[in-house]
Design a protein around this motif. Sequence first.
Motif, mmCIF file in Angstrom:
data_model
loop_
_atom_site.group_PDB
_atom_site.id
_atom_site.type_symbol
_atom_site.label_atom_id
_atom_site.label_comp_id
_atom_site.label_asym_id
_atom_site.label_seq_id
_atom_site.Cartn_x
_atom_site.Cartn_y
_atom_site.Cartn_z
ATOM 1 N N VAL A 3 50.229 -14.101 -45.671
ATOM 2 C CA VAL A 3 51.387 -13.728 -44.852
ATOM 3 C C VAL A 3 50.915 -12.796 -43.758
ATOM 4 N N SER A 4 51.256 -13.148 -42.524
ATOM 5 C CA SER A 4 50.899 -12.301 -41.387
ATOM 6 C C SER A 4 52.130 -12.085 -40.527
ATOM 7 N N ARG A 5 51.964 -11.349 -39.435
ATOM 8 C CA ARG A 5 53.086 -11.093 -38.534
ATOM 9 C C ARG A 5 53.625 -12.373 -37.920
ATOM 10 N N SER A 6 52.725 -13.353 -37.792
ATOM 11 C CA SER A 6 53.159 -14.612 -37.168
ATOM 12 C C SER A 6 53.679 -15.616 -38.183
ATOM 13 N N GLY A 7 53.717 -15.229 -39.454
ATOM 14 C CA GLY A 7 54.296 -16.125 -40.438
ATOM 15 C C GLY A 7 53.424 -16.280 -41.672
ATOM 16 N N GLU A 8 53.810 -17.228 -42.518
ATOM 17 C CA GLU A 8 53.085 -17.498 -43.758
ATOM 18 C C GLU A 8 52.275 -18.781 -43.578
ATOM 19 N N PHE A 9 51.024 -18.731 -44.066
ATOM 20 C CA PHE A 9 50.124 -19.883 -43.924
ATOM 21 C C PHE A 9 49.617 -20.305 -45.306
ATOM 22 N N ARG A 10 49.668 -21.606 -45.537
ATOM 23 C CA ARG A 10 49.119 -22.154 -46.774
ATOM 24 C C ARG A 10 47.665 -22.598 -46.514
ATOM 25 N N TYR A 11 46.779 -22.253 -47.422
ATOM 26 C CA TYR A 11 45.374 -22.643 -47.234
ATOM 27 C C TYR A 11 44.885 -23.416 -48.460
ATOM 28 N N LYS A 12 43.820 -24.198 -48.222
ATOM 29 C CA LYS A 12 43.233 -25.007 -49.301
ATOM 30 C C LYS A 12 41.778 -24.623 -49.618
#
Length: 345
Positions: free
Chosen positions: A244-253
């Motif tokens: 989770v960052s200021r620009s949103g949530e990112f899913r990683y693999k």
Amino acid sequence: MHLYGKEVKPLRAWRLIVMAVFVLTVGALAINGLVYAMSKQVEIVDDNGYYEKFITYKATAADILAEKEVVLQSDDEINFAPDKKVPDGARITVSRAVMVKIDDGGNEYLKRTAKKTVGALLQSLGIDANAGIKLNTGTDSSVVEGMTLKIVYVKEELVTAEEVIPYKVTKKSTTKLEPGKTRVLQEGSEGLSKNVYKVSYENNKEVARELVEKTVVTAAKEKIVEYGAAQPKVAIVYGTGSIVSRSGEFRYKGVITCSASAYCIKGRTATGTTTKVGTVAVDPKVIPLGTRLYIEAPDGSWTYGSAVAADTGGAIKGNKIDLYMETYQEAIKFGRRTAKVYILE
């Protein structure tokens, strides 16, 4: 009275008889004295254990030994010449010969000798024990039946020889070449030296060589070769999660740790796009082009944010990445840092 067929008067006859007896007695005494004067006392000592002390009328050593039936075998020795007169009180020593094996500089043969020491045996062979030989036993050692005497002839000499000095090859790794590729930065050349050796010989065969002096006539020139260093295998650690960052949530693999640098050259990327913040140069063998990324410091102290693997670079190999910055000052300030790269879904 008749004496010697002549008639003599009795008184005169007795006188003649007395004189005859006297002459005979004196003669006998003289003969006995002469015989006694010719006799002598001698001793015979034999290696085999025989010993005898006796009176003899024989004059020479050979006759005295024959009198006692002492027989000399081949190469036996006595301490008198056979035909020499032996004085009264003398001792005749009989030295019996034994069979020994001689290895004379590699030439082997059997020899019977009556010499008692190795030194005496060498002398009888005409070999100087102090003239460059090496023995398997001391010169004072006793000579015994069946022994082997090994004689090695030794010598040393100085030998001068010119020798080639091989050149050294130095290999240096570089990331500027692909793994397996090489290039010569400097050709090598052989040198030349003049060497002095102390060479040791045994029975005319070289057994040792020692360098005592070396003079370099021409120095060898080093050959320098660069080779492309094999890049360490970099593996992406796969596993799903989210950040989770200021620009949103990112899913990683997956996640990979990289060495990050920065550049600011504007232009077209390897994928045909225009460079901008978020453009990242990668090694396509590690991170495929077009992969969406999220990049930050392992400890969270700085964040580059979301990005795309859109470019490549000659020095970008393995786990190295290059982050695009808007200005030169930003790129210089960033320098080189360790980055945690998330492979986004």
